[in-house]
Design a protein around this motif. Sequence first.
Motif, short mmCIF file in Angstrom:
data_model
loop_
_atom_site.label_atom_id
_atom_site.label_comp_id
_atom_site.label_asym_id
_atom_site.label_seq_id
_atom_site.Cartn_x
_atom_site.Cartn_y
_atom_site.Cartn_z
N LEU A 25 0.84 -1.19 0.00
CA LEU A 25 0.00 0.00 0.00
C LEU A 25 0.88 1.25 0.00
O LEU A 25 1.87 1.33 0.74
CB LEU A 25 -0.93 0.02 1.21
CG LEU A 25 -1.92 -1.16 1.32
CD1 LEU A 25 -2.75 -1.03 2.59
CD2 LEU A 25 -2.82 -1.22 0.10
N SER A 26 0.50 2.22 -0.83
CA SER A 26 1.24 3.47 -0.91
C SER A 26 0.90 4.37 0.27
O SER A 26 -0.01 4.08 1.07
CB SER A 26 0.94 4.18 -2.22
OG SER A 26 -0.43 4.55 -2.28
N GLY A 27 1.61 5.50 0.37
CA GLY A 27 1.34 6.44 1.44
C GLY A 27 -0.06 7.01 1.38
O GLY A 27 -0.74 7.18 2.41
N ALA A 28 -0.55 7.31 0.16
CA ALA A 28 -1.91 7.83 0.02
C ALA A 28 -2.94 6.80 0.44
O ALA A 28 -3.94 7.14 1.11
CB ALA A 28 -2.14 8.27 -1.42
N GLN A 29 -2.74 5.54 0.08
CA GLN A 29 -3.67 4.50 0.48
C GLN A 29 -3.67 4.31 1.99
O GLN A 29 -4.73 4.15 2.61
CB GLN A 29 -3.31 3.19 -0.22
CG GLN A 29 -3.58 3.19 -1.72
CD GLN A 29 -3.10 1.93 -2.39
OE1 GLN A 29 -1.90 1.61 -2.36
NE2 GLN A 29 -4.00 1.20 -3.00
N LEU A 30 -2.49 4.31 2.60
CA LEU A 30 -2.43 4.19 4.05
C LEU A 30 -3.10 5.36 4.74
O LEU A 30 -3.75 5.20 5.78
CB LEU A 30 -0.98 4.06 4.50
CG LEU A 30 -0.25 2.77 4.09
CD1 LEU A 30 1.21 2.83 4.51
CD2 LEU A 30 -0.93 1.55 4.71
N GLY A 31 -2.95 6.57 4.17
CA GLY A 31 -3.61 7.73 4.75
C GLY A 31 -5.12 7.62 4.72
O GLY A 31 -5.81 7.95 5.69
N VAL A 32 -5.67 7.12 3.59
CA VAL A 32 -7.12 6.94 3.48
C VAL A 32 -7.60 5.87 4.46
O VAL A 32 -8.64 6.03 5.12
CB VAL A 32 -7.49 6.59 2.03
CG1 VAL A 32 -8.94 6.14 1.93
CG2 VAL A 32 -7.27 7.79 1.13
N LEU A 33 -6.85 4.77 4.55
CA LEU A 33 -7.22 3.73 5.51
C LEU A 33 -7.15 4.24 6.94
O LEU A 33 -8.00 3.89 7.78
CB LEU A 33 -6.31 2.52 5.35
CG LEU A 33 -6.53 1.68 4.08
CD1 LEU A 33 -5.56 0.51 4.06
CD2 LEU A 33 -7.96 1.17 4.00
N GLY A 34 -6.16 5.08 7.24
CA GLY A 34 -6.08 5.68 8.58
C GLY A 34 -7.27 6.57 8.87
O GLY A 34 -7.80 6.57 9.99
N LEU A 35 -7.72 7.32 7.86
CA LEU A 35 -8.90 8.15 8.05
C LEU A 35 -10.14 7.30 8.31
O LEU A 35 -10.96 7.62 9.18
CB LEU A 35 -9.11 9.02 6.80
CG LEU A 35 -10.33 9.96 6.81
CD1 LEU A 35 -10.22 10.96 7.95
CD2 LEU A 35 -10.45 10.68 5.47
N GLY A 36 -10.28 6.19 7.57
CA GLY A 36 -11.42 5.31 7.80
C GLY A 36 -11.37 4.65 9.16
O GLY A 36 -12.40 4.51 9.84
N ALA A 37 -10.15 4.24 9.59
CA ALA A 37 -10.01 3.64 10.92
C ALA A 37 -10.35 4.65 12.01
O ALA A 37 -11.00 4.30 13.02
CB ALA A 37 -8.60 3.10 11.09
N ALA A 38 -9.93 5.89 11.85
CA ALA A 38 -10.26 6.91 12.83
C ALA A 38 -11.76 7.14 12.91
O ALA A 38 -12.33 7.31 14.01
CB ALA A 38 -9.55 8.22 12.48
N ALA A 39 -12.44 7.15 11.75
CA ALA A 39 -13.90 7.32 11.75
C ALA A 39 -14.58 6.14 12.43
O ALA A 39 -15.56 6.32 13.17
CB ALA A 39 -14.40 7.47 10.31
N LEU A 40 -14.05 4.93 12.21
CA LEU A 40 -14.64 3.75 12.85
C LEU A 40 -14.45 3.79 14.36
O LEU A 40 -15.39 3.51 15.13
CB LEU A 40 -14.00 2.49 12.27
CG LEU A 40 -14.46 1.16 12.87
CD1 LEU A 40 -15.96 0.96 12.66
CD2 LEU A 40 -13.68 0.00 12.27
N VAL A 41 -13.26 4.14 14.83
CA VAL A 41 -13.01 4.23 16.28
C VAL A 41 -13.91 5.29 16.92
O VAL A 41 -14.49 5.08 18.00
CB VAL A 41 -11.53 4.51 16.54
CG1 VAL A 41 -11.29 4.80 18.02
CG2 VAL A 41 -10.68 3.33 16.09
N ALA A 42 -14.03 6.44 16.25
CA ALA A 42 -14.88 7.50 16.80
C ALA A 42 -16.34 7.05 16.88
O ALA A 42 -17.05 7.36 17.85
CB ALA A 42 -14.77 8.75 15.93
N ALA A 43 -16.80 6.28 15.90
CA ALA A 43 -18.18 5.80 15.92
C ALA A 43 -18.40 4.79 17.04
O ALA A 43 -19.44 4.80 17.71
CB ALA A 43 -18.54 5.19 14.57
N LEU A 44 -17.41 3.90 17.24
CA LEU A 44 -17.54 2.91 18.31
C LEU A 44 -17.53 3.56 19.68
O LEU A 44 -18.24 3.13 20.60
CB LEU A 44 -16.42 1.88 18.19
CG LEU A 44 -16.46 0.97 16.95
CD1 LEU A 44 -15.24 0.06 16.92
CD2 LEU A 44 -17.74 0.15 16.93
N VAL A 45 -16.73 4.60 19.84
CA VAL A 45 -16.68 5.30 21.13
C VAL A 45 -17.98 6.04 21.39
O VAL A 45 -18.52 6.04 22.51
CB VAL A 45 -15.47 6.26 21.16
CG1 VAL A 45 -15.52 7.13 22.41
CG2 VAL A 45 -14.17 5.47 21.14
#
Length: 482
Positions: A25-45
């Motif tokens: 995965l490139s840096g841009a792909q990892l950044g998008v996945l990080g954004l999605g993971a952050a949104a998921l964690v915020a929703a679970l909290v």
Amino acid sequence: MTNEERLATTSRFSRLPRRGILVGLSGAQLGVLGLGAAALVAALVAGGTSFVGAIPVLMTCAALCWTRVGGRPTVEWLPVITTWARRSATGQLEYRARVGRPRPAGTLALPGDAARLRQWVDAETGGVMIHDPHAATLTAVIGVQHRAFMLLDADDQTRRTAAWGRALASTCRSGNIAAVQILERTLPDSGRGLADWWTAHGSDDGGWAARTYAELIDRAGPTGERHASTISLTISLRSAARSVRAAGGGLRGGAEVLRQEVASLTAALRAADLTPSAMLDAGDLALAIRTAYDPAVGAALERHGTVGRDLATAGPVAVTESWGHLRADSGYHAVLWISEWPRTLVYPGFLAPLLLAPGVGRTFSVTFTPVRADVAARDLRRKKTEYISDAAQRGRIGQIEDASESAEYSDVLQQEADLTAGHGVLRAVGLVTVSAATLDELERAIAAVEQAAIQASCETRRLWGQQARAFAHGAIPIGRTP
């Protein structure tokens, strides 16, 4: 011919690295996945219905990361689309020459970021040099003539290919070179060569045969095609700062250093059985720039030797950039990027289907950028470390390693071995600019060029949303680094 001799006459290109930072995965792909993971964690909290609201964000991030458009991940198109939208909103997709307003002395009438280029006429040779004050580079252009390569036997082709490799290596070994651009254009033949031959060798006695032959030359000349080759040599004024100061400093010192590099390249080209000319003067370079933007007037300008040779007015009158092509004066243009060179062993003339495609107006450009030995060694060590780390990570998660990863790692090892043996590292960017009189003819010409590239074992991609900048890099012999 033995197998050893057969292998000696072939060559293979390194693959374009497609390995990312982590698990492919490139840096841009990892950044998008990080954004999605952050949104998921915020929703679970947050709990409640927040998870439902986060689903569109997760699906968007997944689509941007794993879907591909035009051979690239969708997320990598975001910078191109953003830049295009900004340029469109600010009116930068169109250029109109200000006919009633004179340009500053010494500037080139080119659109876009090429407008910053300046001309410097060398008082010693009479040749013109192109100065880029922002990139701190100085470029000289020389013409090259050569015998028909495809008509030579295999031994001569191999010998000339090896001699050209030595010429390129010796030129880039000085540390002053920023780029070497080889540009080959297909131009409509003005008939000037036939007319000059008839003037020198013909017998114009006023008879019927002489009149018929002269009329035939006059009519047949403009219907033909000819090939013109140039080499643009660019030095970096920053890398050559010490040599420039020793030569007097400023542009005069830079011109002295560039003349020395041009002399070395000229000697190496002659050793490779090529016939280089002197540095192009302002008139010759103006004609090359004018015919690149406006192919329809090229033959007429060549037949009238003193017309259209002012470099200050050689640029286009009107340019309109679209998402997939460029309209400049009388021509439509589209730039293709050679994204993959041959992956298998090929012979020296493998580009013949692309360079000799009949009935297509095109410009083929390869820009070599030399890499310093220490920088290349450091980059190769980093690539090896990344590959070994990725292989270990894939092993831990149970992901199977594919053949492309192994092939890229083999290329890295081969490059490291070549660097250790004393060879240099050159990064090559190939561009093909296709030109036509109408948009329909342009699309047909692009299809023909793409088919010819496949026959040459190359893969081409159209540079969507980047046509104007790519045209300045691939269709004009001014030695700009991509």
